[in-house]
Design an enzyme around this catalytic site. Structure first.
Site, mmCIF file in Angstrom:
data_model
loop_
_atom_site.group_PDB
_atom_site.id
_atom_site.type_symbol
_atom_site.label_atom_id
_atom_site.label_comp_id
_atom_site.label_asym_id
_atom_site.label_seq_id
_atom_site.Cartn_x
_atom_site.Cartn_y
_atom_site.Cartn_z
ATOM 1 N N ASP A 1 3.874 -25.833 -8.371
ATOM 2 C CA ASP A 1 3.846 -25.579 -7.073
ATOM 3 C C ASP A 1 4.415 -24.433 -6.807
ATOM 4 O O ASP A 1 5.091 -23.634 -7.849
ATOM 5 C CB ASP A 1 3.923 -26.699 -6.047
ATOM 6 C CG ASP A 1 5.594 -26.909 -6.213
ATOM 7 O OD1 ASP A 1 6.429 -26.142 -6.882
ATOM 8 O OD2 ASP A 1 5.880 -27.888 -5.522
ATOM 9 N N CYS B 1 -5.552 -55.227 -14.484
ATOM 10 C CA CYS B 1 -5.073 -54.117 -15.214
ATOM 11 C C CYS B 1 -4.633 -54.332 -16.462
ATOM 12 O O CYS B 1 -4.255 -55.446 -16.987
ATOM 13 C CB CYS B 1 -3.758 -53.601 -14.223
ATOM 14 S SG CYS B 1 -3.003 -52.041 -14.916
ATOM 15 N N GLY C 1 -0.922 -28.531 3.605
ATOM 16 C CA GLY C 1 -0.488 -28.853 4.982
ATOM 17 C C GLY C 1 -1.483 -30.122 5.658
ATOM 18 O O GLY C 1 -1.346 -30.336 6.746
ATOM 19 N N CYS D 1 1.360 -55.062 -17.179
ATOM 20 C CA CYS D 1 0.571 -55.903 -16.977
ATOM 21 C C CYS D 1 0.109 -57.123 -18.260
ATOM 22 O O CYS D 1 -0.022 -58.053 -17.676
ATOM 23 C CB CYS D 1 -0.890 -55.696 -16.041
ATOM 24 S SG CYS D 1 -0.306 -54.863 -14.221
ATOM 25 N N ASP E 1 2.938 -20.585 0.200
ATOM 26 C CA ASP E 1 2.434 -20.545 1.505
ATOM 27 C C ASP E 1 3.427 -20.943 2.525
ATOM 28 O O ASP E 1 4.385 -21.431 2.234
ATOM 29 C CB ASP E 1 1.258 -21.352 1.229
ATOM 30 C CG ASP E 1 1.690 -22.747 0.889
ATOM 31 O OD1 ASP E 1 2.531 -23.010 0.135
ATOM 32 O OD2 ASP E 1 0.944 -23.873 1.434
ATOM 33 N N ASP F 1 -2.331 -34.503 -6.274
ATOM 34 C CA ASP F 1 -0.977 -34.716 -6.817
ATOM 35 C C ASP F 1 -0.408 -35.740 -5.583
ATOM 36 O O ASP F 1 -0.690 -35.518 -4.503
ATOM 37 C CB ASP F 1 -0.070 -33.592 -7.031
ATOM 38 C CG ASP F 1 0.439 -32.981 -5.692
ATOM 39 O OD1 ASP F 1 -0.194 -32.238 -4.982
ATOM 40 O OD2 ASP F 1 1.476 -33.244 -5.583
ATOM 41 N N HIS G 1 3.077 -48.797 -14.556
ATOM 42 C CA HIS G 1 1.872 -49.815 -13.897
ATOM 43 C C HIS G 1 1.004 -48.856 -12.757
ATOM 44 O O HIS G 1 0.048 -48.660 -12.738
ATOM 45 C CB HIS G 1 2.237 -51.020 -13.253
ATOM 46 C CG HIS G 1 1.002 -51.449 -12.595
ATOM 47 N ND1 HIS G 1 -0.173 -52.147 -12.788
ATOM 48 C CD2 HIS G 1 0.840 -51.368 -10.985
ATOM 49 C CE1 HIS G 1 -0.884 -52.205 -11.760
ATOM 50 N NE2 HIS G 1 -0.244 -51.875 -10.756
ATOM 51 N N CYS H 1 -2.673 -52.120 -18.403
ATOM 52 C CA CYS H 1 -1.550 -51.565 -18.619
ATOM 53 C C CYS H 1 -0.594 -52.490 -19.362
ATOM 54 O O CYS H 1 -0.521 -53.371 -19.554
ATOM 55 C CB CYS H 1 -0.794 -50.601 -17.591
ATOM 56 S SG CYS H 1 0.579 -51.890 -16.560
ATOM 57 N N GLN I 1 -4.808 -23.057 4.608
ATOM 58 C CA GLN I 1 -3.889 -23.729 5.696
ATOM 59 C C GLN I 1 -4.640 -23.824 6.932
ATOM 60 O O GLN I 1 -5.818 -23.378 6.944
ATOM 61 C CB GLN I 1 -2.681 -22.822 6.022
ATOM 62 C CG GLN I 1 -1.573 -23.189 4.609
ATOM 63 C CD GLN I 1 -0.996 -24.567 4.649
ATOM 64 O OE1 GLN I 1 -1.091 -25.313 5.593
ATOM 65 N NE2 GLN I 1 -0.272 -24.841 3.606
ATOM 66 N N GLY J 1 7.026 -23.225 -1.783
ATOM 67 C CA GLY J 1 7.015 -23.110 -0.399
ATOM 68 C C GLY J 1 7.234 -24.586 0.179
ATOM 69 O O GLY J 1 8.232 -24.598 1.221
HETATM 70 ZN ZN LIG Z 1 -0.741 -52.722 -14.942
#
Ligand SMILES: [Zn+2]
Length: 388
Positions: free
Chosen positions: A94, A318, A230, A323, A148, A280, A349, A320, A203, A97
């Protein structure tokens, strides 16, 4: 620019949702994509090895933090951000700003830039469109953002317009600086990634006419892609969706669209439906550290006493490591005992859930089933008997 490795290609469209491939100097990113936030050159509580293991294609670094500590020139001397942090895949930085506006002490904004005091030691700094570009060139990220001005929420239309117009003037300066950097014409800047792309930022707060003007004028300046900034700053969700929907209509089909700082799993799906490709957000990582898990049936707070003897995995759907291996009872115990691994396992997770959701979105778009996926996703998350 002709030799730049940066490119983007839309491979499938389903309604306004798009699937695509973004190519950078450090590899490709399948979109729509979620970027875990690595504020200080690290995604909190998870190793880069685990991030690669769960399929994170790109992470985000914060210019404000890395500039103040350990310093962009030091990182450049150490070979650039990728080498410094040991992450070989794409990185977006980024512009600093947002952090200047949210973290820095005693900040003052004028046409030149943002004068502020470091939140670390009180030292004085000036961040401008030019220095923000220089810092990101030193860092060598694959994608740099323009500097910005983020208007606070709520703000009246006049204040929003002033911030938007200044952001446009700053964007033109940032683009000119980028061309100078690419020509190696800026003293003191070490270009460790000649393939760095630069994204503009739209913006205009919650005002559609300002968003349209900002988008149109940003496209006229000409960037590799465009972000919507924004939003997710306190406005109602429906307002955010409406602004996203209206703004993407003024952004080029052939360039990625990045919604900054958003959001919940539902926000991701709804924004993809309105033409967004990149996201993000600190939500999955920050909430993991406070014991909140995102699951296919909604959020659960693992510290809740009801999980003390619950042998089920956090999310039965899940795949992962957390889990597949641990019970809610054990994860609650780790959290209550203050074990560091609670943050790591919860973060693993939550990020897996976010990245897996993006993978499901991409598959649904490729098969022309995004609308049915979207309906099923919302129905699944609104099932009863889950923590608030
Ligand atoms: Zn998981």
């Amino acid at each position: 620019m002709s030799e730049s490795p940066y490119s983007f290609r839309v491979t499938h469209a389903d309604g306004r949702a798009r699937r695509g491939v973004m190519t950078t100097a450090h590899g490709t990113v399948e979109t729509p994509a979620f970027m875990p936030v690595g504020t200080q050159g690290a995604v909190k509580a998870i190793t880069h090895r685990d991030l690669e293991g769960i399929g994170a294609a790109i992470i985000l670094g914060n210019t404000y933090h890395l500039y103040l500590r350990p310093g962009d020139e030091r990182i450049a001397r150490l070979g650039g951000l990728h080498r410094f942090i040991g992450w070989p895949r794409p990185i977006l930085t980024d512009s600093g700003g947002y952090q200047v506006f949210s973290l820095a002490a005693r900040r003052r904004i004028d046409e030149q830039g943002a004068h502020f005091h470091s939140h670390l030691d009180g030292s004085t700094h000036l961040l401008t469109p030019e220095t923000a570009a220089n810092i990101q060139a030193n860092l060598g990220s694959d994608i740099a953002m323009v500097f910005d001005e983020c208007a606070a929420h709520p703000c009246d239309v006049r204040t929003a317009n002033e911030a938007m117009q200044r952001t446009l003037r700053w964007a033109a300066r940032a683009r000119a600086q980028m061309w100078a950097i690419r020509a190696n014409a800026v003293a003191g800047v070490t270009v460790s990634n000649p393939g760095q792309a630069q994204f503009g930022i739209v913006q205009g707060s919650v005002y559609p006419e300002l968003r349209e003007e900002s988008a149109t004028a940003s496209v006229a300046i000409g960037f590799e892609a465009y972000a919507i900034g924004g939003l997710s700053v306190g406005e109602p969700t429906e307002v955010m969706y409406d602004i996203v929907s209206r703004t993407t209509r003024f952004l080029p089909e052939a360039r990625p669209r990045y919604l900054m700082g958003t959001g919940t799993p539902q926000d991701l799906v709804e924004s993809v439906a309105r033409g967004i490709d990149l996201f993000d957000c600190v939500l999955p990582t920050r909430n993991a550290r406070t014991g909140q898990l995102f699951t296919s049936e909604g959020r659960i707070n693992i510290k809740n006493a009801r999980y003390a003897e619950d042998p089920r995995p956090p999310d039965p759907d899940c795949a992962c490591y957390t889990c597949r291996t641990f019970s809610r009872a054990y994860l609650r115990h780790l959290f209550m005992a203050g074990e560091i691994s609670a943050a790591s396992l919860n973060t693993l997770h939550n990020l897996y859930f976010y990245l897996d959701t993006m993978g499901r979105i991409r598959d649904a778009i490729a098969f022309g089933r995004f609308e049915s996926f979207r309906l099923a996703f919302h129905q699944s998350l609104s099932r009863p008997a889950v923590d608030s």
